[in-house]
Structures are given as C-alpha cells and as structure tokens.
Design a protein around this motif. Structure first.
Motif, PDB file in Angstrom:
ATOM      1  N   ILE A 162     -11.818   0.194 -10.724  1.00 20.13           N
ATOM      2  CA  ILE A 162     -12.200   0.482  -9.339  1.00 20.13           C
ATOM      3  C   ILE A 162     -13.715   0.420  -9.194  1.00 20.13           C
ATOM      4  CG2 ILE A 162     -12.312   2.306  -7.589  1.00 20.13           C
ATOM      5  CD1 ILE A 162      -9.521   3.166  -8.438  1.00 20.13           C
ATOM      6  N   GLU A 163     -14.421   0.992 -10.176  1.00 24.10           N
ATOM      7  CA  GLU A 163     -15.888   0.961 -10.140  1.00 24.10           C
ATOM      8  C   GLU A 163     -16.415  -0.458 -10.325  1.00 24.10           C
ATOM      9  OE1 GLU A 163     -19.720   3.002 -12.440  1.00 24.10           O
ATOM     10  OE2 GLU A 163     -17.663   3.600 -12.945  1.00 24.10           O
ATOM     11  N   GLU A 164     -15.811  -1.208 -11.242  1.00 26.76           N
ATOM     12  CA  GLU A 164     -16.271  -2.571 -11.514  1.00 26.76           C
ATOM     13  C   GLU A 164     -16.059  -3.494 -10.318  1.00 26.76           C
ATOM     14  OE1 GLU A 164     -15.336  -6.318 -14.584  1.00 26.76           O
ATOM     15  OE2 GLU A 164     -14.385  -4.355 -14.892  1.00 26.76           O
ATOM     16  N   TYR A 165     -14.874  -3.389  -9.683  1.00 27.78           N
ATOM     17  CA  TYR A 165     -14.527  -4.319  -8.613  1.00 27.78           C
ATOM     18  C   TYR A 165     -14.908  -3.808  -7.235  1.00 27.78           C
ATOM     19  CZ  TYR A 165     -11.584  -6.079 -12.419  1.00 27.78           C
ATOM     20  OH  TYR A 165     -11.134  -6.556 -13.631  1.00 27.78           O
ATOM     21  N   GLY A 166     -15.229  -2.527  -7.136  1.00 27.54           N
ATOM     22  CA  GLY A 166     -15.573  -1.970  -5.827  1.00 27.54           C
ATOM     23  C   GLY A 166     -14.398  -1.964  -4.880  1.00 27.54           C
ATOM     24  N   ALA A 167     -13.187  -1.854  -5.409  1.00 23.20           N
ATOM     25  CA  ALA A 167     -11.977  -1.872  -4.573  1.00 23.20           C
ATOM     26  C   ALA A 167     -10.899  -1.040  -5.254  1.00 23.20           C
ATOM     27  CB  ALA A 167     -11.490  -3.303  -4.371  1.00 23.20           C
ATOM     28  N   ARG A 168     -10.033  -0.449  -4.448  1.00 20.81           N
ATOM     29  CA  ARG A 168      -8.942   0.368  -4.981  1.00 20.81           C
ATOM     30  C   ARG A 168      -7.635  -0.424  -5.064  1.00 20.81           C
ATOM     31  NH1 ARG A 168     -10.950   5.517  -5.312  1.00 20.81           N
ATOM     32  NH2 ARG A 168      -8.917   6.496  -5.664  1.00 20.81           N
ATOM     33  N   ILE A 169      -7.721  -1.711  -4.822  1.00 21.82           N
ATOM     34  CA  ILE A 169      -6.623  -2.649  -5.082  1.00 21.82           C
ATOM     35  C   ILE A 169      -7.186  -3.744  -5.974  1.00 21.82           C
ATOM     36  CG2 ILE A 169      -5.013  -4.306  -4.085  1.00 21.82           C
ATOM     37  CD1 ILE A 169      -4.893  -2.642  -1.586  1.00 21.82           C
ATOM     38  N   PHE A 170      -6.572  -3.966  -7.134  1.00 20.95           N
ATOM     39  CA  PHE A 170      -7.054  -4.976  -8.063  1.00 20.95           C
ATOM     40  C   PHE A 170      -5.874  -5.511  -8.867  1.00 20.95           C
ATOM     41  CE2 PHE A 170      -7.378  -0.888 -10.201  1.00 20.95           C
ATOM     42  CZ  PHE A 170      -6.813  -1.133 -11.444  1.00 20.95           C
TER      43      PHE A 170
END
Length: 430
Positions: free
Chosen positions: A32-40
């Motif tokens: 979540i921190e790496e992608y800046g999103a809570r869906i990955f």
C-alpha cells in the motif's frame, strides 16, 4: 479505467504466497505504501490476485459485484467441510442461507440465553481465584463447550468423555485446515490432512447420532431438522462447521482481543466506563471488531470482468479482500490504528456498515446476530464482575494472523469489583 499497480510475475517463480502467509500486515501495508493505493495486484497461490483493502471497495465488492465471482475456498477446504453453504453459489446459496437464517432466528429464544448464561457462570465466576489466567485458552474452552451445548445438545458436565472426544476430533480436523494453504496437492495427502478428513467423518457420525436422539423442542438440532434441508446428508454437512473448531476459535479470538484492549495500564478507566455505560461497552466491542476481526477476510475467483472503485478486475483473477486492513482505512477512520471507542459515539450505525468482521452482502455470516449477542453477554459479565491487568508481558502483543487472527500469548490477573456495582451489569442486561 485503471489497472491495479503491482506485479503478478511469472507462474510459480513470481508467487509471493510464502511472504504473504509469514506476515499479512507487513506484506499488505508495504505494498500500500509502495503503490500509494489500497487496491493492488500480486500472485498468490500461483494465481494473479487483486488485493482489496479499502472500506468502500470491500463494501462494493461484497454487495454490488458478488454475482461476478465464485468462492475461492472450495479447492482448498471442500474435502474438510463437504458440501455446505460455504461453497455453494447463486440460487443454491440463497436457498441454504434462508434455511440457516430460519434456524438461527428460531434459536434466538430464551432457551439460548439460559444456556449462554449457564456457561458464562460456569467458566468465568471464579477467574479471580487464580493468580494468572491464560485468556485465550480460557475463552476457547468456554466457546468449545458452549458450541457443543448449543449445536449438539451436549453438556460437557453431563457427558465429559464424549465432549472430550468431540473436542479432540475438532482439533485434529482444524489441523488439516492449517496444512492446506501453500501446497494443495502435497497437503491433501499429508498425514495431518488425512487425519483431518478421518476426523471429519467421525464428527459427521456423531452429528448423525445426536440428530437421531430426542432433543428439546426449542433446541438447535430440532430447529435444524425442521428447517427444510433436502436430505439427511445436507443437514449433517451444515451442522459440521458449528461443531468444528472454527466458531470457538473465532469467539475466543474476539473475546481475547477485547480483554487485551481494555487491559492496558493506560486504559484502566475503560473497564470502569464500560461497566457504567452499556453504550460505551458497545463501542468497545465495535472497536474490537474493527481492529481485530478473527477472519482475515475472503477470497473470490472472478467469473467476468468488472470495475471496482475505478480499477479493472479481469476474468480469471482471484480477489482477496482483507477486513482488518480495510478497517484501518484512514479515509474512513481517523487515527485508524488507535483503539478509540469514542469514535463510535457519532453516527455509529452508518459506520457499522463499513465493518466486515462477519462479512457483508448476501454471503454474510448466518450466525452474526448469535455471535454478537454472545460476545456482548460475556463482555458484560466480565466488566460487571472484574477488573483485570496483564501478566508479565508487554502491552503490545504479537498477533497470529492466519488461519485465525488472535494474540499469540496472553495471561491476565482478574480481581472482583464491588458486587453491588456488578449486579446492575449482569449478563443479559443493557
């Protein structure tokens, strides 16, 4: 439409199941921190998988898109639980849910309350007599014996040997669940899984015997016999989950987390506030559900493309929603990692709709009302009768997240409060 960030990698080589199972929060939060999103997206159980970790997206997934997915557990758990509501789809699932809801609604009668209060008194009336209490084990024993009484009409005091045998079978059966996740083919033929299947067959035989016995008119077994299951086998398969270790472990997990949350030296007044206010106690229970749901979440297999919160979820993928991470969505809950019962003081009914401790939508847990009522009665009894403190442990205890979340170890010391004060907060009173 956006494609979820992340890497699905190559088959087998790109699989990150082991990393995921080692530490669920670390795995998910780092991405979540790496992608800046809570869906990955990632690759889990060698299948491209979309992780869903926001409140709004989980809500949308379980309500609006449930018909576009099939359940993702059958390949892993069917041999341990057989044909029942956990694996059925569409109209068949609707039929079974209706039957089970009928059984549980009918079971929410004074008889249920009498049994629960008897077992609460039996297991928790003398917690103060020991210097230290192993909290999870105490709650698990309580929940195990209570489930046998509720669902098999079997009291451990009257039939201790039989109750012990059933509990042992349930434990062996559960060890088969633990052996499954990482290697289905090898696990299926492992000794632990073979023993679990044998235990399942013995549990079904015991269920069959109890169904054939004369049960009280208002008992769960009588209600289940009258519910309208199409045959004896279907009836037995739907009683099995409730006499397995699954439900007692979930109950013990929630009660242990509740006890831990109100146990911190910096939170001594929480026990008093919960004792004095049924509203505050309810908020504490909601916070427990939010931060520490005993079931990680759920897994689905995508049957057709759909758009979730602006992201494309492709056919052939798996979806994993993670309740404990979604419940810590900062867009919904301020200071999401903090146990703060007062956050529920305003608009709590609307916020409750964004809790998924018992699932949501058409596939939500059929025993939700029973579970919530039970947890409330036990917590009322504990705060009404006791103060408690931790044993020789750090306040921030490690959690074991799979297959059932709970604190790894927890002991506490209980002392009785003034009984004239405790009387007004006896179980069953709001």
């Amino acid at each position: 439409m956006a494609i979820p960030k992340g890497k699905i990698g190559y088959p087998i080589l790109g699989d990150s199941s082991l990393e995921f199972y080692r530490s669920v929060p670390l795995y998910i939060n780092s991405r979540i921190e790496e992608y800046g999103a809570r869906i990955f997206q990632s690759r889990i159980l060698n299948k491209p998988t979309v992780f869903v970790c926001s409140c709004s997206a989980v809500k949308e997934l379980l309500t609006e898109h449930h018909t576009k997915m099939s359940l993702g557990y059958k390949a892993m758990l069917h041999h341990l639980y057989g044909d029942n509501i956990m694996f059925e789809e569409a109209t068949e699932a609707d039929r079974l849910h209706a039957l089970m809801h009928h059984v549980f609604i009918q079971n929410a009668l004074p008889k249920f309350d009498r049994i629960v209060q008897k077992f609460i008194q039996r297991h928790f009336s003398d917690l103060h007599s020991s210097d230290s209490v192993q909290v999870y084990e105490t709650f698990k024993l309580f929940a195990t014996e209570l489930m046998l009484a509720l669902f098999l009409d079997l009291d451990a005091t009257d039939s201790p040997d039989l109750a012990h045998d059933v509990a042992s079978l349930a434990t062996t059966h559960w060890h088969g669940v633990i052996s499954v996740p990482l290697n289905l083919k090898v696990s299926y033929w492992s000794s632990s899984c073979k023993q679990a299947v044998e235990s399942k067959d013995k549990l079904l035989e015991l269920i069959r015997t109890r169904l054939a016995s004369q049960a009280d008119k208002g008992s769960f077994l009588t209600r289940a016999r009258q519910a309208g299951f199409k045959d004896q086998s279907e009836l037995e398969q739907h009683i099995l989950p409730f006499v397995s270790a699954l439900v007692p472990k979930a109950i013990a997990s929630l009660l242990t987390s509740f006890t831990l949350a109100l146990c911190s030296k910096s939170k001594d007044n929480m026990q008093e506030m919960a004792r004095e206010s049924s509203d505050y106690l309810e908020w504490c229970l909601l916070e427990t559900e939010r931060l520490w749901p005993p079931v990680l979440g759920g897994r689905r297999l995508v049957r057709e493309d759909f758009i979730l919160d602006g992201y494309k979820v492709p056919k052939g993928y798996a979806v994993i929603y993670v309740s404990s991470i979604a419940h810590r969505d900062p867009d919904v809950f301020k200071n999401p990692d903090t146990f703060d019962p007062t956050r529920w003081a305003d608009n709590s009914k609307e916020k409750e709709k964004l809790l998924f401790c018992y699932g949501d939508g058409p596939r939500c847990c059929v025993g939700t009302s029973l579970m919530k009522n039970l947890i409330k009665k036990v917590s009322q009894y504990l705060v009404g009768r006791y103060n408690w403190t931790l044993g020789d442990q750090d306040e921030d205890l490690d959690y074991k997240w799979l297959p059932m979340a709970r604190p790894k170890e927890l002991s506490a010391s209980f002392t009785k409060v003034d009984q004239s004060e405790a009387l007004s907060e006896s179980p069953g009173k709001d």
